[in-house]
Enzyme design. Sequence first.
Site, mmCIF file in Angstrom:
data_model
loop_
_atom_site.group_PDB
_atom_site.id
_atom_site.type_symbol
_atom_site.label_atom_id
_atom_site.label_comp_id
_atom_site.label_asym_id
_atom_site.label_seq_id
_atom_site.Cartn_x
_atom_site.Cartn_y
_atom_site.Cartn_z
ATOM 1 N N GLY A 42 0.861 -1.166 0.031
ATOM 2 C CA GLY A 42 -0.071 0.009 -0.104
ATOM 3 C C GLY A 42 0.782 1.305 -0.141
ATOM 4 O O GLY A 42 2.039 1.336 0.700
ATOM 5 N N ASP A 230 7.624 5.146 -3.329
ATOM 6 C CA ASP A 230 7.174 5.670 -2.104
ATOM 7 C C ASP A 230 8.224 5.976 -1.153
ATOM 8 O O ASP A 230 7.998 6.830 -0.498
ATOM 9 C CB ASP A 230 6.346 4.245 -1.383
#
Length: 281
Positions: A42, A230
């Site tokens: 995620g 990320d």
Amino acid sequence: MTIDCSLTVVGSINADLTATTTRLPAAGETVGGGRLSRSPGGKGANQAAAAARLGAWTRMIGAVGADSDGRAMLHALRAAGVNTDDIAEVAAETGAALIMVDADGENQIAVCEGANASVSLDGIEFGADEAVLTQLEISLDLISELANRVPGFLAVNAAPALPLPAEVVDRADLIIVNEYEHSQLPQLQTAKLVAVTYGAKGSALLARGEQIAFAEAVPAKPVSTVGAGDAYCAALTLGLTSGLEPERALRAANAVGAAVVEVASAQPQFDRFETYLSALD
């Protein structure tokens, strides 16, 4: 330098189901011989885990289901040093990402939002000295709410590429995109500060559409690019909010992103942020 930054990440928490194959299949094609793995992921959780391991005090605002994946994702975040007190348990399955990675580290990803659709800011307070980082794997309404409620530094990773509400573009102190996402969002020409990543070519910072800094990429042998962007977002946000000059912040973020490319995990171990800075000198 030592990182002296409090970072809150608002975003997605997924269980990553990854198939590693020699090549990615074409439409309608089946490719055999794959290797399957399950791991925490995620975009939000990846960014929070990276920030905590780089040395920032980090909390995560998100949502998981009351299932084994949710428990595993919370365990992984806590193991990384992330404060999980503001992660809600909701009546939905934990989010999931179905990922295919080829021998060169390129990937295809399908995301099933699950509990991420229930992320809420109810009862959440933000401090003036607290940086906030978010992404677009949660609702745009929530991003707009952050734009109105966050008093301090607000960074938005505009991925996946979606048109941003005007108030978000105007409010964000930093918007982070890759080259493709930048091409799809012409509205970013008016943003205060935009970081654009160009893969193996490096990354740049643009102020109101004008380039103010550029840093070449750090050479790496790619295993998987999942999670690299990320980690870059977390590192760049930490660097800029800690007072680094733009080019130096870009160089450090490039180094952190390169470190992730060379491992299969989207939430790998990291050295402290200052280690990457020392390597630049």
